[in-house]
Design a protein around this motif. Structure first.
Motif, PDB file in Angstrom:
ATOM      1  N   LEU A 153       0.807  -1.213   0.000  1.00 44.36           N
ATOM      2  CA  LEU A 153       0.000   0.000   0.000  1.00 44.36           C
ATOM      3  C   LEU A 153       0.846   1.271   0.000  1.00 44.36           C
ATOM      4  O   LEU A 153       0.534   2.237  -0.711  1.00 44.36           O
ATOM      5  N   GLU A 154       1.912   1.285   0.793  1.00 43.95           N
ATOM      6  CA  GLU A 154       2.746   2.484   0.861  1.00 43.95           C
ATOM      7  C   GLU A 154       3.362   2.796  -0.495  1.00 43.95           C
ATOM      8  O   GLU A 154       3.398   3.960  -0.922  1.00 43.95           O
ATOM      9  N   LEU A 156       2.188   1.882  -3.420  1.00 46.90           N
ATOM     10  CA  LEU A 156       1.127   2.237  -4.357  1.00 46.90           C
ATOM     11  C   LEU A 156       0.657   3.673  -4.156  1.00 46.90           C
ATOM     12  O   LEU A 156       0.434   4.414  -5.122  1.00 46.90           O
ATOM     13  N   THR A 157       0.498   4.074  -2.909  1.00 49.13           N
ATOM     14  CA  THR A 157      -0.021   5.412  -2.636  1.00 49.13           C
ATOM     15  C   THR A 157       1.026   6.497  -2.877  1.00 49.13           C
ATOM     16  O   THR A 157       0.686   7.677  -2.945  1.00 49.13           O
ATOM     17  N   ASP A 159       2.645   6.767  -5.570  1.00 45.72           N
ATOM     18  CA  ASP A 159       2.617   7.023  -7.012  1.00 45.72           C
ATOM     19  C   ASP A 159       1.176   7.312  -7.416  1.00 45.72           C
ATOM     20  O   ASP A 159       0.301   6.455  -7.292  1.00 45.72           O
ATOM     21  N   ASP A 160       0.926   8.530  -7.905  1.00 47.26           N
ATOM     22  CA  ASP A 160      -0.440   8.893  -8.295  1.00 47.26           C
ATOM     23  C   ASP A 160      -1.011   7.948  -9.343  1.00 47.26           C
ATOM     24  O   ASP A 160      -2.221   7.741  -9.414  1.00 47.26           O
ATOM     25  N   THR A 162      -0.778   4.789  -9.484  1.00 47.78           N
ATOM     26  CA  THR A 162      -1.292   3.542  -8.908  1.00 47.78           C
ATOM     27  C   THR A 162      -2.163   3.788  -7.680  1.00 47.78           C
ATOM     28  O   THR A 162      -2.575   2.844  -7.006  1.00 47.78           O
ATOM     29  N   LEU A 163      -2.438   5.048  -7.364  1.00 48.71           N
ATOM     30  CA  LEU A 163      -3.307   5.374  -6.239  1.00 48.71           C
ATOM     31  C   LEU A 163      -4.758   5.180  -6.658  1.00 48.71           C
ATOM     32  O   LEU A 163      -5.222   5.775  -7.633  1.00 48.71           O
ATOM     33  N   PHE A 176      -8.203  -4.094  -4.278  1.00 50.71           N
ATOM     34  CA  PHE A 176      -7.645  -2.953  -5.004  1.00 50.71           C
ATOM     35  C   PHE A 176      -8.436  -2.789  -6.306  1.00 50.71           C
ATOM     36  O   PHE A 176      -8.363  -3.634  -7.193  1.00 50.71           O
ATOM     37  N   GLY A 235      -8.987   7.505   2.972  1.00 52.64           N
ATOM     38  CA  GLY A 235      -8.268   8.120   1.857  1.00 52.64           C
ATOM     39  C   GLY A 235      -8.270   7.304   0.592  1.00 52.64           C
ATOM     40  O   GLY A 235      -7.637   7.696  -0.402  1.00 52.64           O
ATOM     41  N   HIS A 236      -8.966   6.166   0.587  1.00 50.81           N
ATOM     42  CA  HIS A 236      -8.977   5.283  -0.587  1.00 50.81           C
ATOM     43  C   HIS A 236     -10.406   4.915  -0.967  1.00 50.81           C
ATOM     44  O   HIS A 236     -10.720   3.758  -1.258  1.00 50.81           O
ATOM     45  N   LEU A 240     -11.747   8.100  -5.874  1.00 53.54           N
ATOM     46  CA  LEU A 240     -10.433   8.157  -6.521  1.00 53.54           C
ATOM     47  C   LEU A 240     -10.514   7.576  -7.934  1.00 53.54           C
ATOM     48  O   LEU A 240     -11.303   6.659  -8.197  1.00 53.54           O
TER      49      LEU A 240
END
Length: 272
Positions: A153-154, A156-157, A159-160, A162-163, A176, A235-236, A240
């Protein structure tokens, strides 16, 4: 232990006096006391408890409606699902193998919709229902063990590209949400991949599961038989944008490998 329980029983029975008459009088007095003081209070207590339950149910229902409406607004096609009912399922199937985890209708793939009026009608008429989202139409879902998902997760988040939306299925799995790899014009171009997952074959894929055409996942705030729920990670949420699935897959695959989850086959993009 048995002796201690028996002694406690004797003490309780003898607490009001040493004679049968005294105990009998005590029983009469207590009944009379209940009749004068406690009975009028019981309905009041039950009413307060009922109001509290109703208030909690109203809050939970409003929360469900808000989350489901947000998912539909974000473009996730959804359909009503069964819900846990006691130790079983709300459906009519005796011994349902996946209680509360499947759509209500067998036609869920064609029924799935983002139409506000249709979604609103489902919410009004099925207040206890969970909801699923049909994958492979406008989005796919990469489903991984929570431990691997949290590790990825860290990265992925950061990098915009893959967010994207991520939901937790209790404490066991992370979902995901990604763009769909689409439906090829030529069926021969459909890429074979052991990551493909259908609800009935989920147990065969303890590592990465790729929910695409013909599959579905539960949407927050679905209730699980274990008592857990499906929830969006902070936040997910579904607001998004959906990322490309291949970069997300690569990161999740590396994370799963660190925990010993290896895919049975590498995906090969159709059209190549």
């Amino acid at each position: 232990m048995a002796g201690r329980n028996r002694l406690s029983g004797w003490l309780r029975r003898g607490a009001d006096g040493g004679s049968d008459a005294a105990r009998a009088n005590g029983r009469v007095d207590r009944r009379s006391d209940r009749g004068m003081t406690h009975e009028p209070e019981r309905p009041a207590r039950e009413t307060r408890a009922s109001r509290t339950r109703d208030a909690r149910q109203a809050v939970a229902l409003a929360h469900r409606d808000q989350l489901i409406t947000a998912a539909a607004t974000a473009g996730l096609p959804l359909a009503p699902a069964a819900h846990p009912d006691g130790y079983g399922c709300s459906c009519d199937r005796i011994g349902c193998p996946i209680p509360g985890l499947h759509p209500v209708s067998l036609a869920w793939q064609t029924q799935a919709s983002t139409d506000p009026e249709q979604v609103g009608q489902w919410l009004r008429t099925q207040p206890l229902a969970n909801f699923i989202t049909a994958t492979g139409i406008g989005h796919d879902v990469l489903d991984v063990p929570a431990e691997a998902g949290l590790l990825a997760l860290e990265r992925l988040t950061a990098d915009d590209a893959t967010l994207g939306p991520v939901a937790a299925v209790g404490e066991a799995r992370l979902l995901f949400f990604t763009e769909t790899r689409g439906t090829p014009v030529d069926e021969d171009e459909w890429w074979p991949c052991e990551l493909d997952c259908h609800p009935e074959t989920a147990d065969e894929h303890p590592g990465i599961r790729w929910h695409c055409r013909g599959s579905y996942v539960l949407l927050p705030p679905a209730r699980l038989p274990s008592g857990d729920t499906v929830s969006w990670l902070p936040g997910h949420g579904p607001d998004l944008p959906l990322p490309d699935p291949l970069p997300v897959l690569a990161i999740l695959n590396d994370a799963c490998a660190q925990f010993g989850y290896e895919p049975e086959a590498e995906p090969v993009a159709w059209g190549r």
